[in-house]
Design a protein around this motif. Structure first.
Motif, mmCIF file in Angstrom:
data_model
loop_
_atom_site.group_PDB
_atom_site.id
_atom_site.type_symbol
_atom_site.label_atom_id
_atom_site.label_comp_id
_atom_site.label_asym_id
_atom_site.label_seq_id
_atom_site.Cartn_x
_atom_site.Cartn_y
_atom_site.Cartn_z
ATOM 1 N N CYS A 65 0.849 -1.199 0.000
ATOM 2 C CA CYS A 65 0.000 0.000 0.000
ATOM 3 C C CYS A 65 0.881 1.244 0.000
ATOM 4 O O CYS A 65 1.744 1.404 0.872
ATOM 5 C CB CYS A 65 -0.911 -0.009 1.229
ATOM 6 S SG CYS A 65 -1.926 1.484 1.396
ATOM 7 N N LYS A 74 -2.932 4.254 9.763
ATOM 8 C CA LYS A 74 -3.156 5.576 9.173
ATOM 9 C C LYS A 74 -1.965 6.482 9.419
ATOM 10 O O LYS A 74 -1.542 7.235 8.547
ATOM 11 C CB LYS A 74 -4.428 6.188 9.742
ATOM 12 C CG LYS A 74 -4.802 7.523 9.112
ATOM 13 C CD LYS A 74 -6.129 8.034 9.652
ATOM 14 C CE LYS A 74 -6.509 9.358 8.995
ATOM 15 N NZ LYS A 74 -7.806 9.862 9.508
ATOM 16 N N ASP A 120 -6.174 2.895 14.474
ATOM 17 C CA ASP A 120 -6.749 3.651 13.364
ATOM 18 C C ASP A 120 -6.156 3.124 12.053
ATOM 19 O O ASP A 120 -5.094 3.569 11.633
ATOM 20 C CB ASP A 120 -6.445 5.141 13.534
ATOM 21 C CG ASP A 120 -7.304 6.018 12.614
ATOM 22 O OD1 ASP A 120 -8.150 5.455 11.889
ATOM 23 O OD2 ASP A 120 -7.132 7.244 12.617
ATOM 24 N N PRO A 121 -6.811 2.164 11.394
ATOM 25 C CA PRO A 121 -6.241 1.553 10.190
ATOM 26 C C PRO A 121 -6.135 2.529 9.018
ATOM 27 O O PRO A 121 -6.859 3.525 8.946
ATOM 28 C CB PRO A 121 -7.228 0.424 9.864
ATOM 29 C CG PRO A 121 -8.029 0.214 11.106
ATOM 30 C CD PRO A 121 -8.091 1.555 11.778
ATOM 31 N N CYS A 122 -5.249 2.205 8.103
ATOM 32 C CA CYS A 122 -5.086 2.989 6.872
ATOM 33 C C CYS A 122 -6.384 2.916 6.065
ATOM 34 O O CYS A 122 -6.920 1.824 5.844
ATOM 35 C CB CYS A 122 -3.931 2.417 6.056
ATOM 36 S SG CYS A 122 -3.794 3.062 4.378
ATOM 37 N N PRO A 123 -6.918 4.050 5.623
ATOM 38 C CA PRO A 123 -8.186 4.032 4.884
ATOM 39 C C PRO A 123 -8.086 3.393 3.502
ATOM 40 O O PRO A 123 -9.078 2.929 2.959
ATOM 41 C CB PRO A 123 -8.547 5.516 4.776
ATOM 42 C CG PRO A 123 -7.237 6.239 4.873
ATOM 43 C CD PRO A 123 -6.393 5.422 5.801
ATOM 44 N N THR A 124 -6.875 3.360 2.934
ATOM 45 C CA THR A 124 -6.710 2.801 1.588
ATOM 46 C C THR A 124 -6.740 1.276 1.599
ATOM 47 O O THR A 124 -7.445 0.654 0.813
ATOM 48 C CB THR A 124 -5.390 3.287 0.964
ATOM 49 O OG1 THR A 124 -5.370 4.711 0.934
ATOM 50 C CG2 THR A 124 -5.230 2.751 -0.451
ATOM 51 N N CYS A 125 -5.970 0.666 2.496
ATOM 52 C CA CYS A 125 -5.863 -0.794 2.522
ATOM 53 C C CYS A 125 -6.654 -1.428 3.663
ATOM 54 O O CYS A 125 -6.633 -2.644 3.830
ATOM 55 C CB CYS A 125 -4.406 -1.215 2.621
ATOM 56 S SG CYS A 125 -3.601 -0.728 4.171
ATOM 57 N N LYS A 126 -7.348 -0.597 4.467
ATOM 58 C CA LYS A 126 -8.154 -1.083 5.605
ATOM 59 C C LYS A 126 -7.304 -1.866 6.617
ATOM 60 O O LYS A 126 -7.769 -2.832 7.216
ATOM 61 C CB LYS A 126 -9.309 -1.963 5.117
ATOM 62 C CG LYS A 126 -10.203 -1.310 4.072
ATOM 63 C CD LYS A 126 -10.901 -0.079 4.610
ATOM 64 C CE LYS A 126 -11.933 0.480 3.630
ATOM 65 N NZ LYS A 126 -11.358 1.009 2.396
ATOM 66 N N GLY A 127 -6.069 -1.434 6.771
ATOM 67 C CA GLY A 127 -5.203 -2.052 7.769
ATOM 68 C C GLY A 127 -4.426 -3.259 7.297
ATOM 69 O O GLY A 127 -3.629 -3.816 8.050
ATOM 70 N N LYS A 128 -4.633 -3.694 6.063
ATOM 71 C CA LYS A 128 -3.963 -4.898 5.567
ATOM 72 C C LYS A 128 -2.520 -4.646 5.141
ATOM 73 O O LYS A 128 -1.710 -5.573 5.078
ATOM 74 C CB LYS A 128 -4.745 -5.485 4.392
ATOM 75 C CG LYS A 128 -6.141 -5.974 4.771
ATOM 76 C CD LYS A 128 -6.862 -6.514 3.547
ATOM 77 C CE LYS A 128 -8.255 -7.008 3.899
ATOM 78 N NZ LYS A 128 -8.976 -7.516 2.700
#
Length: 259
Positions: A65, A74, A120-128
């Protein structure tokens, strides 16, 4: 003196998932994992398999990502070390066994083995830490390949987890059959039809090969089923340093006179 029992921790670890010592799994080992290998089936014409080719393929894979650089968070403040396992990804568990109470290891139930908790996960990859992307890859196909041959492309598979190495891409070849040539290993077989007069008197004829037509003299009195060899007109030997090739075999079929 207990020196003879120095490996007891390892022995019990095999049965109960851990030894008496600390966890052998470091924080980096818990977080980092190699990406998965991928497979791609490539169709080739008979001519491409014989002469080699440069082929472009489009593969959809998991890529790092670009927003979070693979961390899944995030920002750095939303990524914390798991307080239960202290980043190891594994915790000690007491179990009752036939030998009594034993300590073993298990995957941490809070961070699920990651060693970290992302609030707070990354909005692009949803934490993956990875996203699906299509990429274009140029594949060099050597001369002489055949169906079910595999070309491995190192590092072209799915991206690794948390900084781990990427997997590989395995290109599986599928060669279309030819309308005239039949391949067996490095040999090529072909039928050549002539009439009875040509068989009796002999004939200089043209025979197709993978390099183009060649002239060949069929002697008089040739019987149907006679096989002639064209040396080094067969399949190229893969990665041969001296460009070695197999042979081509010409099966003469004498046509009967029509009544």
């Amino acid at each position: 003196d207990f020196s003879g029992f120095g490996d007891l921790g390892d022995i019990f670890g095999q049965f109960f998932g851990g030894g008496f010592g600390g966890s052998s799994r470091t924080q980096s080992q818990t977080m980092s994992r190699r990406g998965e290998d991928l497979e791609y089936v490539m169709d080739l014409t008979f001519e491409e398999a014989m002469k080699g080719a440069q082929k472009e393929v489009h593969v959809t894979s998991e890529a790092v990502c670009s927003t979070c650089k693979g961390t899944g968070a995030k920002d750095s403040s939303s990524k914390k070390t798991c307080t239960k396992c202290n980043g190891a990804g594994r915790v000690r568990v007491q179990r009752q066994t036939m030998f009594g109470s034993m300590m073993s290891e298990a995957v941490c139930d809070v961070c699920h083995g990651e060693g970290e908790i992302i609030s707070d996960p990354c909005p692009t990859c949803k934490g993956k830490g990875r996203v699906r992307k299509e990429k274009k890859i140029t594949v060099s196909v050597p001369k002489g390949v055949d169906s079910n041959n595999v070309i491995p492309l190192r590092g072209q598979g799915n991206a690794g987890y948390k900084g781990g190495p990427a997997g590989d891409l395995h290109v599986i070849l599928r060669v279309k059959p030819h309308k005239e040539f039949v391949r067996r290993g490095t040999s090529i077989f072909i039928d050549k039809h002539i009439d009875m007069a040509q068989a009796a008197l002999g004939i200089e004829t043209r025979v197709p090969t993978i390099d183009g037509e060649v002239s060949y003299n069929i002697p008089s009195g040739t019987q149907s089923g006679t096989v002639f060899r064209l040396k080094s007109k067969g399949v190229p030997v893969i990665n041969s340093k001296n460009d070695a090739r197999g042979d081509q075999y010409v099966n003469v079929i004498v046509r009967s006179e029509e009544r």
